[in-house]
Design a protein around this motif. Sequence first.
Motif, mmCIF file in Angstrom:
data_model
loop_
_atom_site.group_PDB
_atom_site.id
_atom_site.type_symbol
_atom_site.label_atom_id
_atom_site.label_comp_id
_atom_site.label_asym_id
_atom_site.label_seq_id
_atom_site.Cartn_x
_atom_site.Cartn_y
_atom_site.Cartn_z
ATOM 1 N N UNK A 209 47.350 39.435 31.228
ATOM 2 C CA UNK A 209 47.560 38.190 31.964
ATOM 3 C C UNK A 209 48.823 38.296 32.829
ATOM 4 N N UNK A 210 48.654 38.080 34.134
ATOM 5 C CA UNK A 210 49.785 38.103 35.039
ATOM 6 C C UNK A 210 50.377 36.696 35.201
ATOM 7 N N UNK B 158 35.298 43.473 42.122
ATOM 8 C CA UNK B 158 35.492 44.435 41.031
ATOM 9 C C UNK B 158 36.945 44.833 40.846
ATOM 10 N N UNK B 159 37.786 44.524 41.803
ATOM 11 C CA UNK B 159 39.195 44.902 41.710
ATOM 12 C C UNK B 159 40.069 43.727 42.135
ATOM 13 N N UNK C 17 47.783 36.888 41.299
ATOM 14 C CA UNK C 17 47.842 38.139 42.073
ATOM 15 C C UNK C 17 48.027 39.345 41.166
ATOM 16 N N UNK C 18 47.146 40.307 41.299
ATOM 17 C CA UNK C 18 47.150 41.517 40.484
ATOM 18 C C UNK C 18 46.036 41.538 39.463
ATOM 19 N N UNK C 19 45.451 40.387 39.146
ATOM 20 C CA UNK C 19 44.283 40.349 38.258
ATOM 21 C C UNK C 19 43.007 40.588 39.066
ATOM 22 N N UNK C 20 41.935 40.986 38.347
ATOM 23 C CA UNK C 20 40.671 41.265 39.034
ATOM 24 C C UNK C 20 40.140 40.004 39.691
ATOM 25 N N UNK C 21 39.751 40.143 40.958
ATOM 26 C CA UNK C 21 39.245 39.006 41.717
ATOM 27 C C UNK C 21 40.154 38.681 42.891
ATOM 28 N N UNK C 22 39.756 37.720 43.733
ATOM 29 C CA UNK C 22 40.558 37.379 44.909
ATOM 30 C C UNK C 22 41.575 36.262 44.607
#
Length: 313
Positions: A157-158, A272-273, A204-209
């Motif tokens: 978790x960010x 996916x990223x 920001x930095x987790x998978x998804x937009x």
Amino acid sequence: MSDDADQTPDPKPSDIDAELAIMADVVSGGAAEDDPESGSSSEDDPDTEGHPAGAVDRAIEDTPETDQPPEADRPPDAEEAGKVSTVSRAVSWLATGAAVTILVLWGTGTFDVPSIREIVLREDSADPSPSVTATAPLTGAEVTPEQAPPPPPPEVQRGDPSFIEIPAIGVRASVIPLNTMENGELEVPTDFAQTGWWQGGPEPGERGPSVIAGHVDSVNGPAVFFALEELVFDDAITITRGDGSSAVFAVRSTLNVTKEEFPSDLVYGETDDAQLRLITCDGGFDQGSYTGNLIITAELVEERPPPESGAIF
């Protein structure tokens, strides 16, 4: 009587030579017909008296040629046909002589042909061939629970974003959380110098937009994202999080759309990223608002841990 008298005598060389002489005379035709010029016949020749060839010659001479028409009725080529008939009879007698020779050799034991009973006994006494056990084809290695690869670790978790920096266009601004309005549109910051992060999406930095929005201008002049359209491929965007860590994104595309054609799937859809979306107003100005939007897409290229000092930018 001795035991030797009961044994079948071996064929003598003279008998085999006689058989070969018969077949040679038949083929050459010398023993089949009398020579009219010499005036002699096989019957008068003392060397052939009692020879099996004489009997064969007489049998050929005595055989009635019923398939030949009278001499006067023969066509012009009747003489040639007669020669063909003579050769045919010679070939027939040659085949008969060969068959007799084979039978003689067989009877004297020259041919070693096993009987059916001997073949069966030989097969029964033969060593059995080694047995082969059929196995099912391999379809892949069997994986036990102990051998199975471990599941991927849960995503870390960010923290929420707190600051944005875009060196290429001189942007340094704070980030505040945003929600969606009743009509489904994203809220906008009340401060034109601030940016806002849609907190319904990933940090920001987790998978998804991750989606961050900002104004392009105000009645007082340019706003925080006024120069956003100047970004080009690979320009860096750094988002600092509340724990002091940061995520660095690289620009990948620029898109101008109308509000009626806003690509919600592109902006908010799953990926996916880890990716980033920057949104501001664009297009014409009508009744106090812009008619379109400018969208910047970027992807994560680096994450940095918090500084040792624990300072938050």
